[in-house]
Design a protein around this motif. Structure first.
Motif, PDB file in Angstrom:
ATOM      1  N   UNK A  61       0.847  -1.198   0.000  1.00  0.00           N
ATOM      2  CA  UNK A  61       0.000   0.000   0.000  1.00  0.00           C
ATOM      3  C   UNK A  61       0.888   1.255   0.000  1.00  0.00           C
ATOM      4  N   UNK A  62       1.408   1.642  -1.176  1.00  0.00           N
ATOM      5  CA  UNK A  62       2.332   2.775  -1.253  1.00  0.00           C
ATOM      6  C   UNK A  62       1.778   4.077  -0.674  1.00  0.00           C
ATOM      7  N   UNK A  63       0.479   4.309  -0.795  1.00  0.00           N
ATOM      8  CA  UNK A  63      -0.107   5.545  -0.278  1.00  0.00           C
ATOM      9  C   UNK A  63      -0.079   5.607   1.245  1.00  0.00           C
ATOM     10  N   UNK A  64       0.162   4.479   1.907  1.00  0.00           N
ATOM     11  CA  UNK A  64       0.208   4.440   3.369  1.00  0.00           C
ATOM     12  C   UNK A  64       1.593   4.773   3.921  1.00  0.00           C
ATOM     13  N   UNK A  65       2.565   5.036   3.046  1.00  0.00           N
ATOM     14  CA  UNK A  65       3.928   5.377   3.476  1.00  0.00           C
ATOM     15  C   UNK A  65       4.069   6.891   3.535  1.00  0.00           C
ATOM     16  N   UNK A  66       4.553   7.402   4.663  1.00  0.00           N
ATOM     17  CA  UNK A  66       4.860   8.823   4.815  1.00  0.00           C
ATOM     18  C   UNK A  66       6.297   9.035   4.341  1.00  0.00           C
ATOM     19  N   UNK A  67       6.454   9.301   3.056  1.00  0.00           N
ATOM     20  CA  UNK A  67       7.793   9.417   2.456  1.00  0.00           C
ATOM     21  C   UNK A  67       8.601  10.546   3.077  1.00  0.00           C
ATOM     22  N   UNK A  80      15.477  12.081  -1.782  1.00  0.00           N
ATOM     23  CA  UNK A  80      14.091  11.982  -2.235  1.00  0.00           C
ATOM     24  C   UNK A  80      13.636  10.542  -2.023  1.00  0.00           C
ATOM     25  N   UNK A  81      12.437  10.387  -1.474  1.00  0.00           N
ATOM     26  CA  UNK A  81      11.887   9.060  -1.203  1.00  0.00           C
ATOM     27  C   UNK A  81      10.564   8.921  -1.939  1.00  0.00           C
ATOM     28  N   UNK A  82      10.379   7.777  -2.597  1.00  0.00           N
ATOM     29  CA  UNK A  82       9.089   7.481  -3.219  1.00  0.00           C
ATOM     30  C   UNK A  82       8.697   6.054  -2.849  1.00  0.00           C
ATOM     31  N   UNK A  83       7.391   5.819  -2.813  1.00  0.00           N
ATOM     32  CA  UNK A  83       6.858   4.487  -2.517  1.00  0.00           C
ATOM     33  C   UNK A  83       6.146   3.954  -3.752  1.00  0.00           C
ATOM     34  N   UNK A  84       6.363   2.675  -4.012  1.00  0.00           N
ATOM     35  CA  UNK A  84       5.747   2.009  -5.158  1.00  0.00           C
ATOM     36  C   UNK A  84       5.126   0.696  -4.694  1.00  0.00           C
ATOM     37  N   UNK A  85       4.318   0.116  -5.543  1.00  0.00           N
ATOM     38  CA  UNK A  85       3.702  -1.174  -5.239  1.00  0.00           C
ATOM     39  C   UNK A  85       4.790  -2.248  -5.201  1.00  0.00           C
ATOM     40  N   UNK A  86       4.822  -3.003  -4.141  1.00  0.00           N
ATOM     41  CA  UNK A  86       5.813  -4.064  -3.979  1.00  0.00           C
ATOM     42  C   UNK A  86       5.678  -4.659  -2.596  1.00  0.00           C
TER      43      UNK A  86
END
Length: 123
Positions: A61-67, A80-86
């Motif tokens: 759930x990438x949207x649940x990560x506070x980057x 820079x931090x990004x979250x992806x599906x994985x």
């Protein structure tokens, strides 16, 4: 001046009870950089501010990560931090909870230096 990717570290982290994707991601970042040393700065005279760091976090759930909350976990460079599906969610049939597993790729880029030869050899 263009950049070269000089460092790639990978890590894995989890949150076994809280189902907290940001906590799992922080642990994955820590795992990735825990054994790293960067003597390249002393050897070349480059500063840590000249390093650009890109972090990719894989979770279900990438949207649940506070980057933004993860940026201070990287002590050097422009981050820079990004979250992806994985990653992976492992259900606990006894409690209905999830074990959240995150993966992290930490990449560091430095300005190209005159005289450096970076060879791209296939294994």
């Amino acid at each position: 001046m263009s950049e070269q990717r000089m460092i790639v570290e990978m890590g894995m982290g989890n949150d076994q009870y809280g189902q907290n994707y940001t906590k799992a991601a922080a642990r994955a970042i820590e795992d990735a950089i825990r054994h790293s040393a960067l003597p390249i700065f002393e050897a070349t005279g480059l500063t840590h501010e000249q390093m650009r760091v890109e972090v990719t976090i894989g979770v279900q759930e990438p949207d649940a990560v506070d980057c933004e909350a993860l940026v201070p976990n990287l002590p050097r460079g422009r981050v820079a931090v990004k979250a992806v599906k994985g990653g992976l969610n492992v259900p606990n049939p006894e409690t209905g909870g999830l074990i959240v597993i995150a993966s992290a790729a930490v990449e560091a880029f430095l300005p190209k230096q005159n005289g450096w030869v970076v060879q791209n050899k296939s294994v």
